[in-house]
Design an enzyme around this catalytic site. Structure first.
Site, short mmCIF file in Angstrom:
data_model
loop_
_atom_site.label_atom_id
_atom_site.label_comp_id
_atom_site.label_asym_id
_atom_site.label_seq_id
_atom_site.Cartn_x
_atom_site.Cartn_y
_atom_site.Cartn_z
N ASP A 204 0.83 -1.21 0.00
CA ASP A 204 0.00 0.00 0.00
C ASP A 204 0.86 1.26 0.00
OD1 ASP A 204 0.70 -1.01 2.48
OD2 ASP A 204 -1.21 -0.57 3.45
N ASP A 232 0.02 -2.18 -13.24
CA ASP A 232 -0.96 -1.30 -13.88
C ASP A 232 -0.73 0.14 -13.42
OD1 ASP A 232 -2.11 -3.39 -15.25
OD2 ASP A 232 -4.16 -2.90 -14.67
MG MG Z 1 -3.20 -6.91 -15.17
#
Ligand code: MG
Ligand code: NAI
Length: 326
Positions: A204, A232
């Site tokens: 995190d 991503d």
């Molecule tokens: Mg992915």
């Protein structure tokens, strides 16, 4: 001698971007002998084929696989992911998912080494009493010492050939069993690499640092699920999904490795000639590097980093890159 490459264009924008990748590789002067494989959601819709075992056997004699993207909106979720992409990773033991990110504008220049065959993607778990109010679903995370260690070793080797810094990303404070195995293995292997500085981030916190201070990273090593999500985010801070390249590696080279853009088949823009082929082209450059064609790979990466090649249209971008190479 020509490298023997299996081509899986796949669905949607997959074939569009792969053909630009092949155009650019050709312009860089590398000779490929290609074998086409018609696989993905469209093929499944036509005759129910996902990935036959005979095809995997055929792939074992190839030097690499170059994939666009697979998946169509009408195929049930998970079928192609599990039946094709994950089956390929497991069968060919593509245990490292390597994703480089470079974007000068944001001070981004790092690589994520994602474990690619274990974790919560190994398929451990099951369902009981499905569809009833007593339904239960479990999905465990598989972490073997062997699987974790070989991935961590790859990351240390990579870091020692780059800026000499490696960060382990996990969630050791909550996922204590798997986290402990990862952390101990990381610390043990670290002793063999005195030239590599190490650090640790909870996943995190890593999301914050990716956005606020990405320049602190050189190489990151992490598990399958965290790596999927973090990469991503990595794409989002380095020029967008149209730029993000990846390699699914079997570093022992006992079989072919697979190279693909991070993005999917983008059905919303398929067939319009507007997909950005740069991610596929950069994945092609990673393939060339793995095949020992370092000079061509470096030239392609250098040209792709020039914002001037980001013109309008899939084939125009491919042409702009190819023209600078010949
Ligand atoms: Mg992915
Ligand atoms: P996606 O990556 O296909 O699309 C997400 C968004 O990014 C869309 O708005 C799309 O237009 C845009 N986009 C993606 N690539 C682009 C490019 N090269 N240039 C410009 N814009 C681009 O992800 P999504 O929508 O979640 O999935 C679509 C299909 O692709 C699904 O069937 C999914 O399962 C499959 N998929 C396949 C992958 C693979 O083959 N490795 C990876 C991710 C998704």
């Amino acid at each position: 001698m020509a490298h023997r490459i299996g081509i899986i264009g796949g669905d949607g924008i997959g074939p569009e971007v792969i053909s630009e990748g092949l155009k650019v590789i050709n312009a860089a002067g590398v000779n490929l002998e290609t074998v086409e494989y018609d696989l993905g959601g469209d093929r499944y819709g036509r005759d129910g084929t996902v990935l036959p075992d005979e095809v995997i056997e055929e792939w074992r004699s190839l030097d690499a696989l170059y994939l666009g993207a697979v998946g169509t909106p009408d195929v049930p979720p998970g079928l192609i992911e599990r039946g094709l992409l994950l089956k390929m990773r497991f069968a060919l033991d593509l245990y490292v998912n390597l994703r480089p990110f470079t974007y000068a504008e944001n001070n981004v220049d790092f690589c994520v080494v994602r474990e690619n065959t274990e974790g919560s993607y190994a398929g451990e778990g099951g369902v009981l009493r499905q569809g009833t109010e007593h339904e239960i679903a479990t999905q465990g995370s598989v972490n073997t010492r062997m699987g974790v260690e070989r991935c961590i070793r790859f990351a240390f080797d990579l870091a020692s050939n780059r800026k000499g810094h490696l960060t382990l990303v996990h969630k050791t404070n909550v996922l204590t069993f798997a986290g402990d195995l990862w952390e101990r293995t990381f610390n043990e292997v670290a002793k063999e690499y005195p030239n590599v500085d190490t650090s640790y981030n909870h996943v995190d916190a890593a999301c914050i640092y990716f956005v606020q201070s990405p320049d602190q990273y050189d190489v990151i090593v992490t598990d399958n699920l965290f790596g999927d999500i973090l990469t991503d985010l990595g794409g989002a801070i380095s020029g967008g999904i149209g730029m993000a390249a990846s390699a699914n590696l079997n570093p022992t080279k006992t079989g072919p490795s697979m190279f693909e853009p991070v993005h999917g088949s983008a059905p919303d823009i398929a067939g319009q000639g507007i997909a950005n082929p740069t991610a596929a082209i950069l994945s092609g450059a990673m393939m060339l590097e793995f095949l020992g064609e370092n000079e061509a790979a470096d030239r392609i990466k250098e040209v792709c980093a020039d914002p001037a090649v980001q013109v309008e249209g899939t084939s125009s971008i491919g042409d702009a890159i190819a023209q600078r190479l010949v």
